[in-house]
Write a protein that holds these residues in place. Structure first.
Motif, PDB file in Angstrom:
ATOM      1  N   CYS A   1      12.840 -47.565 -42.160  1.00 19.11           N
ATOM      2  CA  CYS A   1      13.586 -46.324 -42.208  1.00 19.11           C
ATOM      3  C   CYS A   1      13.156 -45.386 -41.083  1.00 19.11           C
ATOM      4  CB  CYS A   1      13.379 -45.638 -43.538  1.00 19.11           C
ATOM      5  SG  CYS A   1      14.073 -46.527 -44.943  1.00 19.11           S
ATOM      6  N   TYR A   2      11.861 -45.270 -40.878  1.00 17.78           N
ATOM      7  CA  TYR A   2      11.362 -44.296 -39.912  1.00 17.78           C
ATOM      8  C   TYR A   2      11.879 -44.574 -38.506  1.00 17.78           C
ATOM      9  CZ  TYR A   2       8.367 -41.395 -37.092  1.00 17.78           C
ATOM     10  OH  TYR A   2       7.923 -40.475 -36.198  1.00 17.78           O
ATOM     11  N   THR A   3      11.788 -45.797 -38.077  1.00 18.82           N
ATOM     12  CA  THR A   3      12.184 -46.117 -36.703  1.00 18.82           C
ATOM     13  C   THR A   3      13.697 -46.045 -36.516  1.00 18.82           C
ATOM     14  OG1 THR A   3      12.159 -48.483 -37.190  1.00 18.82           O
ATOM     15  CG2 THR A   3      10.150 -47.542 -36.242  1.00 18.82           C
ATOM     16  N   SER A   4      14.469 -46.086 -37.586  1.00 20.21           N
ATOM     17  CA  SER A   4      15.930 -46.009 -37.502  1.00 20.21           C
ATOM     18  C   SER A   4      16.443 -44.584 -37.592  1.00 20.21           C
ATOM     19  CB  SER A   4      16.556 -46.822 -38.639  1.00 20.21           C
ATOM     20  OG  SER A   4      16.183 -48.160 -38.555  1.00 20.21           O
ATOM     21  N   SER A   5      15.548 -43.595 -37.714  1.00 24.69           N
ATOM     22  CA  SER A   5      15.946 -42.198 -37.902  1.00 24.69           C
ATOM     23  C   SER A   5      15.566 -41.363 -36.693  1.00 24.69           C
ATOM     24  CB  SER A   5      15.259 -41.616 -39.137  1.00 24.69           C
ATOM     25  OG  SER A   5      15.542 -42.387 -40.259  1.00 24.69           O
ATOM     26  N   HIS A   7      13.716 -38.288 -35.302  1.00 27.25           N
ATOM     27  CA  HIS A   7      12.618 -37.413 -35.716  1.00 27.25           C
ATOM     28  C   HIS A   7      12.211 -36.420 -34.636  1.00 27.25           C
ATOM     29  CE1 HIS A   7      12.071 -39.633 -39.410  1.00 27.25           C
ATOM     30  NE2 HIS A   7      12.170 -40.740 -38.708  1.00 27.25           N
ATOM     31  N   ASP A   8      13.107 -36.148 -33.665  1.00 31.25           N
ATOM     32  CA  ASP A   8      12.804 -35.170 -32.625  1.00 31.25           C
ATOM     33  C   ASP A   8      12.536 -33.808 -33.248  1.00 31.25           C
ATOM     34  OD1 ASP A   8      12.987 -36.888 -30.516  1.00 31.25           O
ATOM     35  OD2 ASP A   8      15.035 -36.319 -29.947  1.00 31.25           O
ATOM     36  N   GLY A   9      11.412 -33.192 -32.884  1.00 28.18           N
ATOM     37  CA  GLY A   9      11.066 -31.868 -33.372  1.00 28.18           C
ATOM     38  C   GLY A   9      10.481 -31.839 -34.771  1.00 28.18           C
ATOM     39  N   HIS A  10      10.276 -32.976 -35.377  1.00 24.80           N
ATOM     40  CA  HIS A  10       9.713 -33.021 -36.729  1.00 24.80           C
ATOM     41  C   HIS A  10       8.197 -33.146 -36.673  1.00 24.80           C
ATOM     42  CE1 HIS A  10      13.675 -34.900 -38.401  1.00 24.80           C
ATOM     43  NE2 HIS A  10      13.825 -33.662 -37.995  1.00 24.80           N
ATOM     44  N   ASP A  11       7.541 -32.521 -37.612  1.00 25.36           N
ATOM     45  CA  ASP A  11       6.100 -32.660 -37.767  1.00 25.36           C
ATOM     46  C   ASP A  11       5.891 -33.791 -38.774  1.00 25.36           C
ATOM     47  OD1 ASP A  11       3.380 -32.333 -37.830  1.00 25.36           O
ATOM     48  OD2 ASP A  11       3.435 -30.508 -39.027  1.00 25.36           O
ATOM     49  N   VAL A  12       5.534 -34.972 -38.300  1.00 22.11           N
ATOM     50  CA  VAL A  12       5.458 -36.161 -39.142  1.00 22.11           C
ATOM     51  C   VAL A  12       4.003 -36.536 -39.389  1.00 22.11           C
ATOM     52  CG1 VAL A  12       6.103 -38.592 -39.333  1.00 22.11           C
ATOM     53  CG2 VAL A  12       7.639 -36.989 -38.214  1.00 22.11           C
ATOM     54  N   VAL A  13       3.691 -36.818 -40.646  1.00 20.56           N
ATOM     55  CA  VAL A  13       2.340 -37.233 -41.027  1.00 20.56           C
ATOM     56  C   VAL A  13       2.449 -38.495 -41.866  1.00 20.56           C
ATOM     57  CG1 VAL A  13       0.286 -36.586 -42.331  1.00 20.56           C
ATOM     58  CG2 VAL A  13       1.541 -34.844 -41.062  1.00 20.56           C
ATOM     59  N   GLY A  35      18.225 -36.122 -42.213  1.00 17.82           N
ATOM     60  CA  GLY A  35      17.179 -36.929 -41.599  1.00 17.82           C
ATOM     61  C   GLY A  35      17.095 -38.351 -42.134  1.00 17.82           C
ATOM     62  N   PHE A  36      17.974 -38.710 -43.063  1.00  9.81           N
ATOM     63  CA  PHE A  36      17.942 -40.061 -43.634  1.00  9.81           C
ATOM     64  C   PHE A  36      18.330 -41.087 -42.584  1.00  9.81           C
ATOM     65  CE2 PHE A  36      19.135 -38.537 -48.193  1.00  9.81           C
ATOM     66  CZ  PHE A  36      17.917 -37.895 -48.296  1.00  9.81           C
ATOM     67  N   ARG A  39      20.608 -46.531 -43.277  1.00  8.20           N
ATOM     68  CA  ARG A  39      20.637 -47.322 -44.512  1.00  8.20           C
ATOM     69  C   ARG A  39      20.704 -46.440 -45.757  1.00  8.20           C
ATOM     70  NH1 ARG A  39      16.146 -51.857 -46.107  1.00  8.20           N
ATOM     71  NH2 ARG A  39      17.152 -52.512 -48.013  1.00  8.20           N
ATOM     72  N   HIS A  40      20.142 -45.216 -45.683  1.00  9.97           N
ATOM     73  CA  HIS A  40      20.107 -44.328 -46.832  1.00  9.97           C
ATOM     74  C   HIS A  40      20.992 -43.099 -46.668  1.00  9.97           C
ATOM     75  CE1 HIS A  40      16.183 -46.441 -47.387  1.00  9.97           C
ATOM     76  NE2 HIS A  40      16.704 -46.546 -48.582  1.00  9.97           N
ATOM     77  N   GLY A  41      21.522 -42.857 -45.482  1.00 13.46           N
ATOM     78  CA  GLY A  41      22.296 -41.654 -45.203  1.00 13.46           C
ATOM     79  C   GLY A  41      23.717 -41.704 -45.734  1.00 13.46           C
TER      80      GLY A  41
END
Length: 81
Positions: A1-5, A7-13, A35-36, A39-41
């Motif tokens: 999911c992460y690599t398919s979304s 995430h520019d400007g997001h603070d990701v942890v 941000g989904f 697959r989930h959006g």
């Protein structure tokens, strides 16, 4: 999911939970649905329902609801006694 979304400007942890954890993608309570991943959006389909077919999925949902009702009754019964 992460690599398919996007995430520019997001603070990701990322962190590893002891109990295993799970991906929150698709959970509107966890973050904004914009941000989904694809697959989930919006417009995503539930693969499990597609694989089972609607009638079997509905039957499965009924069984799951009955099991959850039983579990709750058992837990509450233990508290009341």
């Amino acid at each position: 999911c992460y690599t398919s979304s996007d995430h520019d400007g997001h603070d990701v942890v990322f962190y590893r939970a002891q109990s295993g954890g799970c991906c929150d993608c698709g959970d509107a309570d966890a973050w904004d649905p914009k941000g989904f991943c694809p697959r989930h959006g919006a417009g995503a389909t539930d693969e499990a329902i597609e694989m089972l077919g609607n009638s079997k999925a509905e039957g499965t949902r009924g069984v799951a609801e009955a099991i959850m009702d039983w579990i709750v009754r058992e837990l509450l019964g233990g508290v009341e006694s």
